[in-house]
Write an enzyme that holds these catalytic residues in place. Structure first.
Site, mmCIF file in Angstrom:
data_model
loop_
_atom_site.group_PDB
_atom_site.id
_atom_site.type_symbol
_atom_site.label_atom_id
_atom_site.label_comp_id
_atom_site.label_asym_id
_atom_site.label_seq_id
_atom_site.Cartn_x
_atom_site.Cartn_y
_atom_site.Cartn_z
ATOM 1 N N CYS A 89 161.159 31.000 -36.887
ATOM 2 C CA CYS A 89 159.946 30.669 -37.617
ATOM 3 C C CYS A 89 159.799 31.564 -38.852
ATOM 4 O O CYS A 89 160.544 31.399 -39.806
ATOM 5 C CB CYS A 89 158.733 30.725 -36.693
ATOM 6 S SG CYS A 89 157.309 29.815 -37.343
ATOM 7 N N HIS A 175 160.592 27.016 -32.225
ATOM 8 C CA HIS A 175 160.509 28.093 -31.230
ATOM 9 C C HIS A 175 161.201 27.700 -29.921
ATOM 10 O O HIS A 175 160.549 27.260 -28.971
ATOM 11 C CB HIS A 175 159.043 28.423 -30.948
ATOM 12 C CG HIS A 175 158.343 29.098 -32.078
ATOM 13 N ND1 HIS A 175 158.431 30.456 -32.306
ATOM 14 C CD2 HIS A 175 157.558 28.596 -33.059
ATOM 15 C CE1 HIS A 175 157.722 30.768 -33.378
ATOM 16 N NE2 HIS A 175 157.179 29.665 -33.851
ATOM 17 N N GLU A 177 162.368 29.800 -27.908
ATOM 18 C CA GLU A 177 162.222 30.947 -27.005
ATOM 19 C C GLU A 177 160.951 30.912 -26.169
ATOM 20 O O GLU A 177 160.762 31.740 -25.269
ATOM 21 C CB GLU A 177 162.244 32.250 -27.821
ATOM 22 C CG GLU A 177 160.928 32.655 -28.472
ATOM 23 C CD GLU A 177 160.528 31.851 -29.701
ATOM 24 O OE1 GLU A 177 159.516 32.211 -30.329
ATOM 25 O OE2 GLU A 177 161.219 30.873 -30.035
#
Length: 230
Positions: A89, A175, A177
């Site tokens: 990001c 994202h 993660e």
């Protein structure tokens, strides 16, 4: 043991599901917090891996947040040296800016929520191929132009450039993660942004409960392939 330095901008946007993957791969993970730790004192080439995490500021906001200039120097040094670097990001946006590309607010507005990526042929052959057509979490208001000489890997309707690679560096606007448990902190930390965008906290929570657990093993394989040099 190998070393991973993660630069964090807000406490709740951490390595998430990526951290156990890194530890199992033999990395010692150390965080440095932008705006608190002195990033100018970091040797950019000492860590075996550097990860630059997300945050709710602009990659172009160096006048407001001077530590961004130190981050850009770290990122630029690793890009020039060809050492492993992962940007998520804001981290991806800083990578694009360090490579001379424009970063600016998205004319289409903020992209917040879960949606699949459209992978290019290069993206399908890259570690991103592990994601297939699974929805991933998007949470950004800025976009970047594709830096010169970089391979485009993915897009969505609102965001033409979702990912690129530059040698051993991988930039991801989205994202992979995020975890369902960790996302609850996002709902708190981004409460003002959620309200301003007219989004529903229960709807975001429900979507994350549906998609995050499915995404986690695919994100782990994406990271493992990146660590192996794919």
């Amino acid at each position: 043991m190998k070393s991973c330095l993660a630069i964090r901008h807000v406490a709740f946007e951490d390595l998430g599901a990526f951290e156990p993957v890194l530890r199992n791969a033999g990395y010692q993970v150390v965080y440095r917090d932008a705006g608190w730790d002195d990033l100018a004192r970091i040797d950019p080439l000492t860590p075996d891996l550097m990860v630059v995490l997300g945050g709710p500021i602009g990659a172009y906001d160096g006048a407001l947040y001077p530590f961004l200039e130190d981050e850009l120097r770290l990122i630029g040094a690793r890009l020039a040296a060809g050492t492993p670097l992962l940007g998520l990001c804001l981290g991806a946006q800083l990578m694009a800016r360090a490579l001379g590309a424009r970063v600016a607010p998205n004319p289409a507005g903020k992209e917040i929520g879960w949606a699949p990526l459209g992978l290019t042929a290069a993206g399908q052959a890259s570690p991103l191929g592990e994601l297939g057509d699974l929805p991933v979490l998007h949470w950004h208001g800025d976009v970047f132009d594709l830096p010169a000489g970089c391979l485009p890997l993915a897009s969505t309707g609102p965001t033409p450039n979702q990912a690129f690679r530059h040698g051993r560096a991988l930039a991801l606007q989205f994202h992979p993660e995020v975890t369902a448990r960790g996302f609850e902190r996002w709902l708190i930390g981004h409460a003002a942004e959620i309200g301003a965008a007219g989004l529903s906290v229960p709807a975001l929570r429900a979507a994350t409960a549906t998609h995050a657990a499915r995404l986690e093993p695919h994100g782990a394989r994406l990271l493992a392939r990146f660590l192996d040099g794919d």
